[in-house]
Design a protein around this motif. Structure first.
Motif, PDB file in Angstrom:
ATOM      1  N   SER A  85       0.869  -1.175  -0.026  1.00 19.87           N
ATOM      2  CA  SER A  85      -0.102   0.081   0.005  1.00 19.87           C
ATOM      3  C   SER A  85       0.820   1.278  -0.118  1.00 19.87           C
ATOM      4  O   SER A  85       1.965   1.557   0.830  1.00 19.87           O
ATOM      5  CB  SER A  85      -0.837  -0.054   1.175  1.00 19.87           C
ATOM      6  N   ILE A  86       0.445   2.233  -0.915  1.00 16.31           N
ATOM      7  CA  ILE A  86       1.081   3.469  -1.014  1.00 16.31           C
ATOM      8  C   ILE A  86       0.789   4.217   0.449  1.00 16.31           C
ATOM      9  O   ILE A  86       1.805   5.036   0.909  1.00 16.31           O
ATOM     10  CB  ILE A  86       0.280   4.453  -2.145  1.00 16.31           C
TER      11      ILE A  86
ATOM     12  N   MET B 112       7.320  -2.353  -2.825  1.00 15.81           N
ATOM     13  CA  MET B 112       6.943  -1.905  -1.388  1.00 15.81           C
ATOM     14  C   MET B 112       6.299  -0.427  -1.567  1.00 15.81           C
ATOM     15  O   MET B 112       6.974   0.390  -1.940  1.00 15.81           O
ATOM     16  CB  MET B 112       7.969  -1.752  -0.443  1.00 15.81           C
ATOM     17  N   GLY B 113       4.985  -0.303  -1.228  1.00 17.55           N
ATOM     18  CA  GLY B 113       4.593   0.921  -0.813  1.00 17.55           C
ATOM     19  C   GLY B 113       4.190   1.676  -2.303  1.00 17.55           C
ATOM     20  O   GLY B 113       4.103   2.742  -2.279  1.00 17.55           O
ATOM     21  N   LYS B 114       4.153   0.686  -3.149  1.00 17.03           N
ATOM     22  CA  LYS B 114       4.044   1.554  -4.671  1.00 17.03           C
ATOM     23  C   LYS B 114       2.506   1.476  -5.318  1.00 17.03           C
ATOM     24  O   LYS B 114       2.238   1.723  -6.269  1.00 17.03           O
ATOM     25  CB  LYS B 114       4.712   0.732  -5.850  1.00 17.03           C
ATOM     26  N   TYR B 115       1.682   0.786  -4.559  1.00 17.61           N
ATOM     27  CA  TYR B 115       0.268   0.446  -5.250  1.00 17.61           C
ATOM     28  C   TYR B 115      -0.867   0.994  -4.146  1.00 17.61           C
ATOM     29  O   TYR B 115      -0.818   0.820  -3.113  1.00 17.61           O
ATOM     30  CB  TYR B 115       0.147  -1.233  -5.576  1.00 17.61           C
TER      31      TYR B 115
ATOM     32  N   VAL C 270      -4.498  -1.602  -9.300  1.00 18.72           N
ATOM     33  CA  VAL C 270      -4.828  -1.886  -8.116  1.00 18.72           C
ATOM     34  C   VAL C 270      -4.561  -3.168  -7.593  1.00 18.72           C
ATOM     35  O   VAL C 270      -4.772  -4.095  -8.315  1.00 18.72           O
ATOM     36  CB  VAL C 270      -6.149  -1.254  -7.652  1.00 18.72           C
ATOM     37  N   ILE C 271      -4.265  -3.400  -6.283  1.00 21.62           N
ATOM     38  CA  ILE C 271      -4.185  -4.895  -5.678  1.00 21.62           C
ATOM     39  C   ILE C 271      -5.407  -5.026  -4.729  1.00 21.62           C
ATOM     40  O   ILE C 271      -5.831  -4.205  -3.995  1.00 21.62           O
ATOM     41  CB  ILE C 271      -2.755  -4.923  -4.812  1.00 21.62           C
TER      42      ILE C 271
END
Length: 559
Positions: free
Chosen positions: A56-57, A80-83, A165-166
């Motif tokens: 998660s961003i 990591m932290g990119k989506y 999006v995940i």
């Protein structure tokens, strides 16, 4: 206990068994939609929370400092932290009627949408987009708006962040299970199928999705046309050590808390589940027991599954096991042996109790039985995993036995009258008949406890149904049970019973032993001092499904 939020576990310094390598394995396999099916209480929700915080961003990446995944710096830099991540749990969709269940579903969708209240301020969204978002916050949401909710949020998040999006969907099958129990299954299947179809099949804003559940519901009924679905069940070799604790992980935890001397006990009670090629412990149980041991070193292992509603599967199975073949199969399992069965992994809820074959599959999927190897593509060697699960089977067998005794009032009266009247042959005949009918539990799992416990339990089960009698049993410290004492109506008579198991099959000798024990313990003296005049003393000897009953001769009594 049982904290399911990854960030809280790390920040509050809970003991964490590191499962972060699951992330790199997921990314390496390059799938689009994953479904992990595992029994309840095997850490599915915590793993979903871990995935959410990792990608998660909005997440705090520092929680991953020092864990396994942090060693893979290249992967962390890239992912990591990119989506944007949408995380939803369907566990709360549980109600007696469809309308109420749908209200719960709407509530859950609104809560998910409410975590994204930055969207109306977004420069990337049009006024139309913002009005579509508003619909997901409104109270009266239609089924159509609900079903397209996850897809809609995906589109809006992709526009806002410029990244796909995940999607994480936890406990996808709970609404279906509850709907089946409460009689609105078809409506719920339609709702969940529509939700997943839009979110997973026609969603161009999706990077990938992960779902978890207990059961693998048949593809036709829920995942129609979803060609990109990877189902990872308890029979798969991949990902097997990420749900549940391995032997090494448990040893490390016991050592950390300074309670390593309980290892054997923890293993016998909570280990024994085989997922793919890995043998794992149920994490929920290990954590609960360790928590008790930390504070009370004399704590006994307990059954932490016993209060879960999923025990219904075992209960219904025992009720269906009236045919002799199934009875013998259950007896083999309880004796620690294996039986071979064909497993149908894809079922729908209405089919689950339609045949015994399906119930075997259900027990396997829900963790009440586990595999000890495959015979061919569909057939597995099944076994009861450990003492905890065996305890559930025993309890349910006993409950069912008591229900049957209560239903057959005539036999019960006959048995109790014969006991009261000193008719040893009749007592023997009826008791033996009960033994033949019930599933016998041989105490092969238990090292010290005597085989008498089972027969003692059956006797208590029968006598406990006779409401006018007071039945008590002296349970001695760790050496199994001793006699049963029955006060018949108005306490004018007491019946003493000692049960012995005839290891060599010599029932007469065992009966004599039982009667000698009653004499040696002088139970009757205390009773006579309390003014009880009529005392009947029975020795009951058992071997397999046979028994022998002898009544002690009273002094001065012609008997």
């Amino acid at each position: 206990m049982g904290v399911e939020n990854f960030e809280q576990i790390i920040n509050d310094n809970y003991y964490y068994v590191d499962k972060t390598a699951l992330i790199s394995e997921l990314l390496r396999s390059g799938g689009m939609v994953y479904l992990f099916t595992r029994p309840r209480r095997f850490g599915k929700t915590l793993n979903m929370s871990m995935l959410e915080y990792f990608f998660s961003i909005e997440g705090d990446q520092s929680v991953f400092d020092g864990v396994e995944i942090s060693k893979d710096t290249k992967l962390c830099e890239e992912y990591m932290g990119k989506y944007p991540v949408i995380s939803i749990s369907l566990k709360g969709i549980n109600a007696a009627a469809y309308e109420d269940a749908f209200d719960f579903a709407v509530q859950i969708m609104k809560e998910v949408a409410a975590t994204m209240q930055f969207l109306p301020e977004s420069k990337q969204l049009s006024e139309y987009d913002k009005s579509e978002y508003q619909k997901l916050l409104d109270g009266s949401m239609s089924e159509a708006v609900f079903c397209s909710g996850l897809k809609k949020l995906s589109i809006l998040l992709e526009k806002h962040y410029g990244r796909k999006v995940i999607l994480l969907i936890d406990e996808y099958d709970v609404p279906l299970a509850k709907a089946f129990e409460n009689g609105y299954y078809d409506q719920m299947v339609f709702l969940i199928r529509s939700l997943l179809e839009r979110a997973l099949k026609t969603n161009n804003s999706l990077k990938f999705a992960v779902m978890t559940g207990c059961m693998r519901i048949s593809k036709e009924s829920i995942f129609t046309g979803l060609n990109n679905l990877k189902v990872l069940s308890i029979t798969d070799e991949r990902y097997n050590e990420y749900f549940g604790f391995t032997d090494t992980e448990v040893k490390n935890m016991l050592e950390y808390y300074g309670i390593e001397e309980y290892y054997e006990e923890v293993k016998r009670w909570y280990d024994g589940f085989q997922f793919g090629g890995a043998e794992v412990y149920c994490p929920w149980d290990v954590l609960n027991y360790c928590d008790k041991l930390k504070d009370h070193a004399d704590s006994f292992p307990e059954n932490y599954w016993i209060n879960t509603s999923s025990n219904d599967a075992v209960r219904k199975f025992i009720q269906m096991s009236d045919n002799l073949k199934t009875k013998r199969e259950i007896e083999k399992l309880l004796a620690g042996e294996e039986i071979t069965k064909e497993i149908h992994q894809e079922l729908i809820y209405p089919e689950m109790y339609q045949s015994l074959e399906n119930v075997w599959s259900l027990l396997f999927m829900t963790g009440y039985l586990t595999q000890r190897g495959r015979v061919d593509a569909k057939r597995y060697k099944l076994a009861i995993p450990n003492l905890e699960i065996r305890d559930i089977f025993e309890t349910q067998i006993m409950e069912y036995f008591k229900e049957s005794v209560a239903k057959d009032g005539e036999t019960l009266s006959g048995f109790c009258d014969a006991l009261k009247n000193g008719e040893e042959m009749k007592v023997e005949e009826i008791f033996e008949n009960y033994l033949k009918k019930t599933i016998s539990v041989r105490d092969t799992f238990v090292r010290k406890a005597s085989k008498e416990n089972f027969y003692h339990g059956i006797l208590l089960g029968i006598l406990g149904v006779k409401e006018e009698w007071y039945v008590s049993s002296n349970q001695e410290s760790g050496e199994g049970y001793s006699d049963i004492l029955v006060e018949a109506e108005n306490s004018e008579m007491v019946i003493l019973i000692e049960v012995k198991y005839a290891n060599d099959g010599n029932l007469d000798q065992a009966c004599e032993r039982a009667l000698r024990q009653i004499e040696e313990k002088k139970y009757d003296e205390e009773l006579r001092e309390n003014g009880v005049d009529k005392i009947l003393k029975y020795g009951i000897a058992c071997y397999m499904k046979r028994c022998k009953v002898k009544l002690a001769e009273e002094h001065g009594d012609p008997h």
